[in-house]
Design a protein around this motif. Structure first.
Motif, PDB file in Angstrom:
ATOM      1  N   TYR A  15      27.107 -12.974  -6.208  1.00 44.12           N
ATOM      2  CA  TYR A  15      28.138 -13.935  -5.835  1.00 44.12           C
ATOM      3  C   TYR A  15      27.529 -15.341  -5.818  1.00 44.12           C
ATOM      4  O   TYR A  15      26.314 -15.507  -5.880  1.00 44.12           O
ATOM      5  N   TYR A  16      28.393 -16.333  -5.746  1.00 42.98           N
ATOM      6  CA  TYR A  16      27.950 -17.722  -5.781  1.00 42.98           C
ATOM      7  C   TYR A  16      28.078 -18.351  -4.406  1.00 42.98           C
ATOM      8  O   TYR A  16      29.110 -18.219  -3.735  1.00 42.98           O
ATOM      9  N   LYS A  17      27.019 -19.019  -3.994  1.00 40.10           N
ATOM     10  CA  LYS A  17      27.034 -19.719  -2.711  1.00 40.10           C
ATOM     11  C   LYS A  17      27.878 -20.975  -2.844  1.00 40.10           C
ATOM     12  O   LYS A  17      27.778 -21.715  -3.825  1.00 40.10           O
ATOM     13  N   LYS A  18      28.743 -21.213  -1.871  1.00 37.24           N
ATOM     14  CA  LYS A  18      29.662 -22.354  -1.929  1.00 37.24           C
ATOM     15  C   LYS A  18      29.453 -23.235  -0.698  1.00 37.24           C
ATOM     16  O   LYS A  18      30.004 -22.985   0.368  1.00 37.24           O
ATOM     17  N   ARG A  32      25.364 -23.619 -10.368  1.00 31.93           N
ATOM     18  CA  ARG A  32      25.757 -22.714  -9.296  1.00 31.93           C
ATOM     19  C   ARG A  32      24.532 -22.016  -8.718  1.00 31.93           C
ATOM     20  O   ARG A  32      23.611 -21.653  -9.444  1.00 31.93           O
ATOM     21  N   GLU A  33      24.580 -21.855  -7.395  1.00 24.58           N
ATOM     22  CA  GLU A  33      23.504 -21.161  -6.702  1.00 24.58           C
ATOM     23  C   GLU A  33      23.896 -19.697  -6.516  1.00 24.58           C
ATOM     24  O   GLU A  33      24.849 -19.386  -5.803  1.00 24.58           O
ATOM     25  N   ILE A  34      23.184 -18.815  -7.200  1.00 22.37           N
ATOM     26  CA  ILE A  34      23.517 -17.394  -7.193  1.00 22.37           C
ATOM     27  C   ILE A  34      22.788 -16.676  -6.064  1.00 22.37           C
ATOM     28  O   ILE A  34      21.593 -16.907  -5.832  1.00 22.37           O
TER      29      ILE A  34
END
Length: 255
Positions: A15-18, A32-34
């Motif tokens: 998932y991607y950190k938001k 994007r930071e995975i």
């Protein structure tokens, strides 16, 4: 005969950190930071034909992920799963006709249709011969005491009545394996006990192999003799009801 074979299975979700804020959202468009979440960690177990087995663990332990992998909805990241010699993810016709999966989080029956119309649709989907369909429908509705409710819209039924209708739909085609994921969620204690007693009797008469998940051992104590305890994605116990209770009590004491 082994119905279910799970060999060194793991499942990792990506998932991607938001981060919060508009500027962070704009940066996410380009970079994007995975992050990764290991939901199941190297579990293995076999289930023989005719066994009734519970998968027990706290919320987030990995029960639903395990059930989804067995149904073929979710692919394992590592390891192998075989059910009747088939790989669930392949979703072959023979696999679908020999298995049935039911979850308390989502239902298969159309709520605006009467139960009997839903069952007629199941007969067409599974291509059940009419004489066998009528015989099984009559037997199941009488056994579960819902014959008088067949003409009522599913959404107008009580929680226990609707669950019984869902069970009938899951059993109409005569599956050999029944997987139930947190089936009694939202039901009161007496309704849970009634459903479990009915399931145990049906499994005995139809020689079903049953795998059922639950948050507590008490929910399935009237149904199962063997319990798989999952903690943080790992299988920490595969034994009888009493030992599983001791393991769970120890786990919560340590936590």
């Amino acid at each position: 005969m082994k119905v279910i074979q799970v060999d060194c299975v793991s499942k990792t979700y990506q998932y991607y950190k938001k981060p919060q804020g508009l500027s962070a959202s704009l940066r996410q468009l380009f970079r994007r930071e995975i992050e990764y979440k290991e939901a199941i960690k190297d579990i293995s177990f076999d289930i023989e034909r005719g066994q009734i087995v519970a998968v027990v663990g706290e919320n987030g332990a990995g029960k639903t992920t395990t059930m989804k992998m067995l149904s073929g909805i979710v692919h394992p990241t590592q390891g192998h799963i075989k059910i009747f010699g088939n790989t669930p993810c392949a979703q072959t016709a023979s696999f679908k006709k020999r298995c049935s999966f039911l979850t308390g989080q989502s239902y298969q029956l159309w709520p605006d249709l009467p139960a009997i119309d839903n069952f007629n649709l199941c007969q067409c989907i599974y291509e059940i011969p009419l004489p066998i369909y009528r015989q099984r429908l009559s037997y199941l509705t009488e056994f579960l005491r819902v014959s008088h409710l067949l003409d009522i819209q599913v959404r107008r039924l009580s929680g226990t009545e609707r669950l019984k209708m869902e069970l009938i739909a899951a059993l109409l085609h005569g599956p050999e394996l029944l997987c139930l994921d947190e089936l009694t969620m939202g039901l009161d204690y007496l309704s849970q006990r009634e459903v479990m007693r009915c399931l145990k009797q049906l499994a005995k008469e139809d020689k079903l192999t049953v795998l059922v998940s639950s948050d507590t051992v008490d929910d399935v104590s009237t149904l199962c003799e063997r319990v798989l305890v999952i903690k943080d994605g790992r299988l920490i116990c595969d034994n009888g009801i009493e030992l599983a209770k001791q393991v769970l009590e120890h786990v919560f004491e340590v936590a």
